[in-house]
Design an enzyme around this catalytic site. Structure first.
Site, mmCIF file in Angstrom:
data_model
loop_
_atom_site.group_PDB
_atom_site.id
_atom_site.type_symbol
_atom_site.label_atom_id
_atom_site.label_comp_id
_atom_site.label_asym_id
_atom_site.label_seq_id
_atom_site.Cartn_x
_atom_site.Cartn_y
_atom_site.Cartn_z
ATOM 1 N N CYS A 114 0.805 -1.222 0.000
ATOM 2 C CA CYS A 114 0.000 0.000 0.000
ATOM 3 C C CYS A 114 0.839 1.273 0.000
ATOM 4 O O CYS A 114 0.405 2.308 -0.517
ATOM 5 C CB CYS A 114 -0.940 0.005 1.198
ATOM 6 S SG CYS A 114 -2.140 -1.355 1.179
ATOM 7 N N HIS A 276 -3.785 7.193 1.056
ATOM 8 C CA HIS A 276 -3.998 5.879 0.465
ATOM 9 C C HIS A 276 -5.421 5.443 0.755
ATOM 10 O O HIS A 276 -5.907 5.560 1.878
ATOM 11 C CB HIS A 276 -2.996 4.874 1.055
ATOM 12 C CG HIS A 276 -3.410 3.448 0.897
ATOM 13 N ND1 HIS A 276 -3.692 2.889 -0.326
ATOM 14 C CD2 HIS A 276 -3.606 2.464 1.812
ATOM 15 C CE1 HIS A 276 -4.035 1.629 -0.164
ATOM 16 N NE2 HIS A 276 -4.003 1.349 1.130
ATOM 17 N N ASN A 306 -9.874 -0.458 -2.707
ATOM 18 C CA ASN A 306 -8.462 -0.311 -2.349
ATOM 19 C C ASN A 306 -7.613 -0.882 -3.483
ATOM 20 O O ASN A 306 -7.613 -2.081 -3.718
ATOM 21 C CB ASN A 306 -8.185 -1.051 -1.041
ATOM 22 C CG ASN A 306 -6.748 -0.922 -0.574
ATOM 23 O OD1 ASN A 306 -5.865 -0.507 -1.317
ATOM 24 N ND2 ASN A 306 -6.499 -1.306 0.675
#
Length: 349
Positions: A114, A276, A306
Protein backbone atom coordinates in the site's frame (compact mmCIF):
# COMPACT_ATOMS: atom_id res chain seq x y z
CA UNK A 1 20.72 20.14 -6.52
CA UNK A 2 17.19 20.44 -7.95
CA UNK A 3 14.33 18.66 -6.26
CA UNK A 4 11.88 16.63 -8.33
CA UNK A 5 8.50 17.80 -9.55
CA UNK A 6 5.56 15.81 -10.87
CA UNK A 7 5.61 16.87 -14.51
CA UNK A 8 2.87 14.55 -15.74
CA UNK A 9 0.27 12.27 -14.22
CA UNK A 10 -1.99 9.55 -15.59
CA UNK A 11 -4.36 6.78 -14.52
CA UNK A 12 -6.20 3.80 -15.87
CA UNK A 13 -9.09 1.80 -14.42
CA UNK A 14 -10.72 -1.18 -16.16
CA UNK A 15 -14.15 -0.83 -17.76
CA UNK A 16 -15.81 -3.57 -15.70
CA UNK A 17 -17.65 -2.09 -12.71
CA UNK A 18 -18.40 -4.54 -9.89
CA UNK A 19 -20.95 -3.30 -7.37
CA UNK A 20 -21.44 -4.51 -3.83
CA UNK A 21 -24.68 -6.09 -5.00
CA UNK A 22 -22.75 -8.07 -7.63
CA UNK A 23 -20.62 -9.63 -4.88
CA UNK A 24 -23.70 -11.02 -3.16
CA UNK A 25 -23.85 -13.59 -5.97
CA UNK A 26 -20.67 -15.17 -4.59
CA UNK A 27 -20.70 -14.57 -0.84
CA UNK A 28 -22.95 -13.83 2.11
CA UNK A 29 -22.71 -10.05 2.23
CA UNK A 30 -24.73 -6.93 1.44
CA UNK A 31 -24.26 -3.43 0.12
CA UNK A 32 -25.09 -2.03 3.55
CA UNK A 33 -22.57 -4.33 5.30
CA UNK A 34 -19.74 -3.36 2.95
CA UNK A 35 -20.43 0.38 2.95
CA UNK A 36 -20.75 0.51 6.73
CA UNK A 37 -17.32 -1.10 7.24
CA UNK A 38 -15.34 0.31 4.31
CA UNK A 39 -17.25 3.07 2.55
CA UNK A 40 -16.91 1.18 -0.75
CA UNK A 41 -19.84 1.08 -3.18
CA UNK A 42 -18.11 -0.45 -6.21
CA UNK A 43 -14.73 -1.34 -7.67
CA UNK A 44 -13.20 -2.14 -11.08
CA UNK A 45 -11.99 -5.57 -12.20
CA UNK A 46 -9.56 -6.08 -15.06
CA UNK A 47 -10.39 -8.42 -17.92
CA UNK A 48 -9.35 -11.88 -16.77
CA UNK A 49 -7.14 -12.72 -19.78
CA UNK A 50 -6.63 -9.51 -21.75
CA UNK A 51 -5.43 -7.16 -19.00
CA UNK A 52 -2.51 -7.55 -16.61
CA UNK A 53 -0.82 -5.43 -13.98
CA UNK A 54 1.70 -4.41 -16.64
CA UNK A 55 -0.79 -3.55 -19.39
CA UNK A 56 -2.77 -1.35 -17.00
CA UNK A 57 0.48 0.30 -15.95
CA UNK A 58 1.31 0.99 -19.58
CA UNK A 59 -2.03 2.75 -20.10
CA UNK A 60 -1.44 5.03 -17.10
CA UNK A 61 2.20 5.60 -18.10
CA UNK A 62 1.32 6.71 -21.62
CA UNK A 63 -1.03 9.35 -20.27
CA UNK A 64 1.51 10.60 -17.72
CA UNK A 65 4.29 10.78 -20.33
CA UNK A 66 2.09 12.72 -22.77
CA UNK A 67 1.04 15.18 -20.08
CA UNK A 68 4.69 15.67 -19.10
CA UNK A 69 5.43 16.78 -22.65
CA UNK A 70 7.99 14.05 -23.21
CA UNK A 71 8.18 10.65 -24.91
CA UNK A 72 8.79 7.06 -23.89
CA UNK A 73 12.20 7.25 -25.60
CA UNK A 74 13.24 10.07 -23.27
CA UNK A 75 12.46 8.21 -20.03
CA UNK A 76 15.71 7.51 -18.15
CA UNK A 77 14.50 5.15 -15.43
CA UNK A 78 11.43 3.12 -14.41
CA UNK A 79 10.16 2.46 -10.89
CA UNK A 80 7.23 0.03 -10.75
CA UNK A 81 5.31 -0.54 -7.49
CA UNK A 82 2.95 -3.51 -7.14
CA UNK A 83 2.05 -6.48 -4.95
CA UNK A 84 0.36 -8.31 -7.83
CA UNK A 85 3.03 -8.74 -10.52
CA UNK A 86 2.40 -10.57 -13.78
CA UNK A 87 5.04 -13.14 -12.87
CA UNK A 88 6.65 -14.30 -9.62
CA UNK A 89 9.75 -13.05 -11.45
CA UNK A 90 10.84 -11.05 -13.41
CA UNK A 91 9.15 -7.91 -12.18
CA UNK A 92 6.74 -5.67 -14.05
CA UNK A 93 9.32 -2.92 -14.62
CA UNK A 94 11.08 -4.75 -17.42
CA UNK A 95 7.77 -5.92 -18.88
CA UNK A 96 6.63 -2.30 -19.11
CA UNK A 97 9.97 -1.29 -20.63
CA UNK A 98 9.45 -3.95 -23.31
CA UNK A 99 5.81 -3.08 -23.93
CA UNK A 100 6.61 0.60 -24.42
CA UNK A 101 9.67 -0.04 -26.64
CA UNK A 102 11.90 2.01 -24.37
CA UNK A 103 15.66 2.18 -24.43
CA UNK A 104 17.68 -0.27 -22.32
CA UNK A 105 17.18 1.83 -19.21
CA UNK A 106 17.09 0.65 -15.62
CA UNK A 107 13.89 -0.75 -14.14
CA UNK A 108 13.33 -1.06 -10.40
CA UNK A 109 10.47 -2.99 -8.78
CA UNK A 110 9.12 -1.84 -5.40
CA UNK A 111 7.40 -4.33 -3.06
CA UNK A 112 5.96 -2.11 -0.34
CA UNK A 113 2.31 -2.88 -0.99
CA UNK A 114 0.00 0.00 0.00
CA UNK A 115 2.88 2.41 0.59
CA UNK A 116 4.68 1.33 -2.60
CA UNK A 117 3.97 4.52 -4.52
CA UNK A 118 5.22 6.76 -1.69
CA UNK A 119 8.41 4.71 -1.45
CA UNK A 120 8.84 4.86 -5.24
CA UNK A 121 8.30 8.62 -5.23
CA UNK A 122 10.97 9.02 -2.55
CA UNK A 123 13.48 6.92 -4.49
CA UNK A 124 12.77 8.81 -7.70
CA UNK A 125 13.17 12.15 -5.93
CA UNK A 126 16.64 11.16 -4.71
CA UNK A 127 17.71 10.17 -8.23
CA UNK A 128 16.56 13.55 -9.57
CA UNK A 129 18.25 15.45 -6.74
CA UNK A 130 21.53 13.62 -7.34
CA UNK A 131 21.45 14.53 -11.02
CA UNK A 132 21.58 10.88 -12.11
CA UNK A 133 18.31 10.99 -14.08
CA UNK A 134 16.06 13.70 -15.55
CA UNK A 135 12.94 11.79 -16.61
CA UNK A 136 11.75 9.08 -14.22
CA UNK A 137 8.57 7.10 -14.78
CA UNK A 138 6.86 5.87 -11.59
CA UNK A 139 4.00 3.40 -11.90
CA UNK A 140 1.69 1.90 -9.28
CA UNK A 141 -0.51 -0.85 -10.69
CA UNK A 142 -2.55 -3.71 -9.24
CA UNK A 143 -4.67 -6.61 -10.51
CA UNK A 144 -6.13 -7.93 -7.27
CA UNK A 145 -9.17 -9.60 -8.77
CA UNK A 146 -7.23 -12.65 -9.98
CA UNK A 147 -6.18 -13.66 -6.46
CA UNK A 148 -9.10 -13.08 -4.09
CA UNK A 149 -11.25 -15.61 -2.28
CA UNK A 150 -14.74 -14.97 -3.65
CA UNK A 151 -16.54 -16.92 -0.96
CA UNK A 152 -18.07 -16.05 2.37
CA UNK A 153 -14.86 -17.28 3.98
CA UNK A 154 -12.86 -14.55 2.25
CA UNK A 155 -15.37 -11.71 2.19
CA UNK A 156 -13.64 -9.51 4.80
CA UNK A 157 -10.79 -9.00 2.34
CA UNK A 158 -12.32 -9.64 -1.08
CA UNK A 159 -14.91 -6.86 -0.82
CA UNK A 160 -12.17 -4.28 -0.27
CA UNK A 161 -9.84 -4.58 -3.24
CA UNK A 162 -10.05 -3.42 -6.85
CA UNK A 163 -7.86 -3.13 -9.93
CA UNK A 164 -6.25 -0.10 -11.56
CA UNK A 165 -3.07 1.84 -12.26
CA UNK A 166 -1.61 5.29 -11.78
CA UNK A 167 1.64 6.84 -12.99
CA UNK A 168 3.69 10.01 -12.75
CA UNK A 169 6.74 11.39 -14.55
CA UNK A 170 9.32 13.10 -12.36
CA UNK A 171 11.56 15.84 -13.73
CA UNK A 172 13.83 18.45 -12.13
CA UNK A 173 11.79 21.32 -10.68
CA UNK A 174 12.52 24.95 -11.55
CA UNK A 175 14.14 26.93 -8.78
CA UNK A 176 10.89 28.45 -7.53
CA UNK A 177 10.20 26.31 -4.48
CA UNK A 178 7.90 23.92 -6.30
CA UNK A 179 8.27 20.15 -6.42
CA UNK A 180 8.69 17.44 -3.79
CA UNK A 181 9.64 19.24 -0.58
CA UNK A 182 10.36 16.08 1.45
CA UNK A 183 9.48 12.42 1.82
CA UNK A 184 9.31 10.35 5.01
CA UNK A 185 9.47 6.54 5.13
CA UNK A 186 8.96 4.10 8.02
CA UNK A 187 8.49 0.41 8.75
CA UNK A 188 7.74 -1.93 11.64
CA UNK A 189 7.98 -5.65 10.90
CA UNK A 190 6.87 -6.63 14.38
CA UNK A 191 3.35 -7.20 13.14
CA UNK A 192 4.16 -8.34 9.61
CA UNK A 193 1.86 -11.36 9.74
CA UNK A 194 -1.24 -9.29 10.55
CA UNK A 195 -1.57 -8.30 6.89
CA UNK A 196 0.14 -10.77 4.60
CA UNK A 197 -0.12 -13.45 1.97
CA UNK A 198 1.88 -16.32 3.42
CA UNK A 199 2.06 -18.71 0.48
CA UNK A 200 3.66 -19.35 -1.85
CA UNK A 201 6.78 -18.60 0.15
CA UNK A 202 9.99 -20.07 1.54
CA UNK A 203 9.35 -19.47 5.24
CA UNK A 204 9.61 -22.30 7.76
CA UNK A 205 5.85 -22.59 8.24
CA UNK A 206 5.54 -23.29 4.54
CA UNK A 207 6.99 -26.72 5.25
CA UNK A 208 5.49 -27.30 8.69
CA UNK A 209 3.36 -30.36 9.43
CA UNK A 210 4.09 -31.94 6.08
CA UNK A 211 4.32 -35.73 6.10
CA UNK A 212 6.88 -36.21 3.34
CA UNK A 213 6.76 -40.01 3.69
CA UNK A 214 3.24 -39.95 2.24
CA UNK A 215 4.22 -37.92 -0.84
CA UNK A 216 5.24 -39.38 -4.16
CA UNK A 217 7.99 -37.80 -6.26
CA UNK A 218 5.58 -35.58 -8.21
CA UNK A 219 4.00 -34.18 -5.04
CA UNK A 220 7.41 -33.38 -3.54
CA UNK A 221 8.21 -31.43 -6.69
CA UNK A 222 5.00 -29.41 -6.33
CA UNK A 223 5.53 -28.34 -2.72
CA UNK A 224 5.78 -24.73 -3.88
CA UNK A 225 1.97 -24.81 -3.57
CA UNK A 226 0.60 -27.96 -1.97
CA UNK A 227 -2.97 -29.24 -1.89
CA UNK A 228 -3.00 -28.61 1.86
CA UNK A 229 -2.19 -24.93 1.35
CA UNK A 230 -4.99 -24.60 -1.18
CA UNK A 231 -7.50 -26.50 0.96
CA UNK A 232 -6.73 -24.25 3.92
CA UNK A 233 -6.91 -21.07 1.78
CA UNK A 234 -3.28 -20.24 2.55
CA UNK A 235 -2.85 -18.91 -0.99
CA UNK A 236 -5.18 -15.97 -0.28
CA UNK A 237 -4.36 -12.75 1.60
CA UNK A 238 -4.91 -12.64 5.37
CA UNK A 239 -5.75 -9.50 7.32
CA UNK A 240 -6.50 -8.79 10.96
CA UNK A 241 -8.62 -5.79 10.03
CA UNK A 242 -9.12 -4.41 13.53
CA UNK A 243 -5.40 -4.45 14.34
CA UNK A 244 -4.52 -2.83 11.02
CA UNK A 245 -7.11 -0.11 11.59
CA UNK A 246 -5.76 0.68 15.08
CA UNK A 247 -2.20 1.00 13.78
CA UNK A 248 -3.16 3.00 10.70
CA UNK A 249 -5.09 5.71 12.55
CA UNK A 250 -1.99 6.35 14.67
CA UNK A 251 0.69 6.26 11.98
CA UNK A 252 -1.20 8.20 9.31
CA UNK A 253 -1.45 11.44 11.33
CA UNK A 254 2.08 10.98 12.71
CA UNK A 255 3.76 10.74 9.31
CA UNK A 256 1.70 13.61 7.90
CA UNK A 257 2.69 15.85 10.81
CA UNK A 258 6.31 14.73 10.40
CA UNK A 259 6.28 16.08 6.85
CA UNK A 260 4.59 19.33 7.82
CA UNK A 261 6.91 20.00 10.76
CA UNK A 262 9.96 19.25 8.62
CA UNK A 263 8.89 22.13 6.37
CA UNK A 264 7.64 24.45 9.14
CA UNK A 265 4.03 24.05 8.03
CA UNK A 266 0.76 23.08 9.69
CA UNK A 267 -2.40 21.20 8.63
CA UNK A 268 -4.08 24.51 7.75
CA UNK A 269 -1.47 24.95 4.98
CA UNK A 270 -2.54 21.76 3.19
CA UNK A 271 -4.35 22.37 -0.06
CA UNK A 272 -5.24 18.73 -0.65
CA UNK A 273 -4.45 15.58 1.32
CA UNK A 274 -4.40 12.43 -0.81
CA UNK A 275 -4.44 9.45 1.57
CA UNK A 276 -4.00 5.88 0.46
CA UNK A 277 -7.50 4.56 -0.14
CA UNK A 278 -7.49 1.73 2.39
CA UNK A 279 -10.76 2.36 4.17
CA UNK A 280 -12.99 5.43 4.14
CA UNK A 281 -13.30 5.20 7.93
CA UNK A 282 -9.51 5.55 8.29
CA UNK A 283 -9.46 8.61 6.03
CA UNK A 284 -12.31 10.18 7.97
CA UNK A 285 -10.54 9.54 11.28
CA UNK A 286 -7.33 11.14 9.96
CA UNK A 287 -9.28 14.13 8.64
CA UNK A 288 -10.91 14.64 12.03
CA UNK A 289 -7.62 14.18 13.89
CA UNK A 290 -5.90 16.86 11.77
CA UNK A 291 -9.03 19.07 11.76
CA UNK A 292 -9.12 19.27 7.97
CA UNK A 293 -12.11 20.45 5.97
CA UNK A 294 -13.90 18.18 3.52
CA UNK A 295 -12.44 20.11 0.58
CA UNK A 296 -8.92 19.44 1.90
CA UNK A 297 -9.16 15.63 1.62
CA UNK A 298 -9.76 13.65 -1.55
CA UNK A 299 -11.24 10.15 -1.37
CA UNK A 300 -12.35 7.91 -4.23
CA UNK A 301 -12.38 4.51 -2.51
CA UNK A 302 -16.17 4.62 -2.91
CA UNK A 303 -15.76 4.04 -6.68
CA UNK A 304 -12.55 2.00 -6.90
CA UNK A 305 -12.01 0.16 -3.65
CA UNK A 306 -8.46 -0.31 -2.35
CA UNK A 307 -6.00 -0.47 -5.27
CA UNK A 308 -2.97 -0.55 -2.92
CA UNK A 309 0.10 0.80 -4.78
CA UNK A 310 -2.16 2.40 -7.41
CA UNK A 311 -4.51 4.16 -5.01
CA UNK A 312 -2.49 7.31 -4.31
CA UNK A 313 -1.61 8.10 -7.95
CA UNK A 314 -5.16 7.33 -9.13
CA UNK A 315 -6.63 9.65 -6.49
CA UNK A 316 -3.99 12.30 -7.18
CA UNK A 317 -4.73 12.17 -10.89
CA UNK A 318 -8.49 12.46 -10.37
CA UNK A 319 -8.11 15.36 -7.95
CA UNK A 320 -5.89 17.17 -10.45
CA UNK A 321 -8.27 16.48 -13.35
CA UNK A 322 -11.17 17.89 -11.31
CA UNK A 323 -9.29 21.15 -10.74
CA UNK A 324 -8.82 20.54 -7.02
CA UNK A 325 -5.04 20.96 -7.34
CA UNK A 326 -3.69 24.22 -8.73
CA UNK A 327 -0.21 25.61 -9.19
CA UNK A 328 1.29 26.62 -5.86
CA UNK A 329 -0.96 24.34 -3.80
CA UNK A 330 0.52 22.24 -1.03
CA UNK A 331 -0.32 18.57 -1.66
CA UNK A 332 0.28 15.92 0.98
CA UNK A 333 0.42 12.24 0.03
CA UNK A 334 0.34 9.53 2.71
CA UNK A 335 0.00 5.76 2.89
CA UNK A 336 0.03 2.91 5.39
CA UNK A 337 -0.06 -0.81 4.69
CA UNK A 338 1.35 -4.31 4.87
CA UNK A 339 4.75 -4.68 6.45
CA UNK A 340 3.87 -2.57 8.27
CA UNK A 341 5.26 0.21 6.11
CA UNK A 342 4.09 3.80 5.89
CA UNK A 343 5.20 7.12 4.52
CA UNK A 344 4.33 10.63 3.38
CA UNK A 345 5.40 13.10 0.74
CA UNK A 346 4.85 16.85 0.72
CA UNK A 347 4.61 18.46 -2.73
CA UNK A 348 4.40 22.12 -3.74
CA UNK A 349 2.48 21.86 -7.02
Amino acid sequence: MPQARIAGIGMYVPEQVVSNQDLTNYMDTSDEWIQERTGIRERRYAHRTQETTTTMGVQAARQAIERAGTTAEEIDFIIFATLSPDYYFPGCGVLLQRAMNMREIGALDIRNQCSGFIYALSVGDQFIRSGMYRNILIVGSEKHSFGLDFSTRGRNISVIFGDGAGAVVLQPAPEDGSGILSTHLHSDGGSAELLAMYNPGTHANHWADQNYASFDEAEIGNMFMSHQMIDEAQNFPYMDGQSVFKKAVVKFPEVIMEALQKNNLSPTDIGVLIPHQANLRISQFVQQKLQLRDDQVYNNIQQYGNTTAASVPIALCEAWEKGMIRQGDLVCLAAFGSGFTWGSALVRW
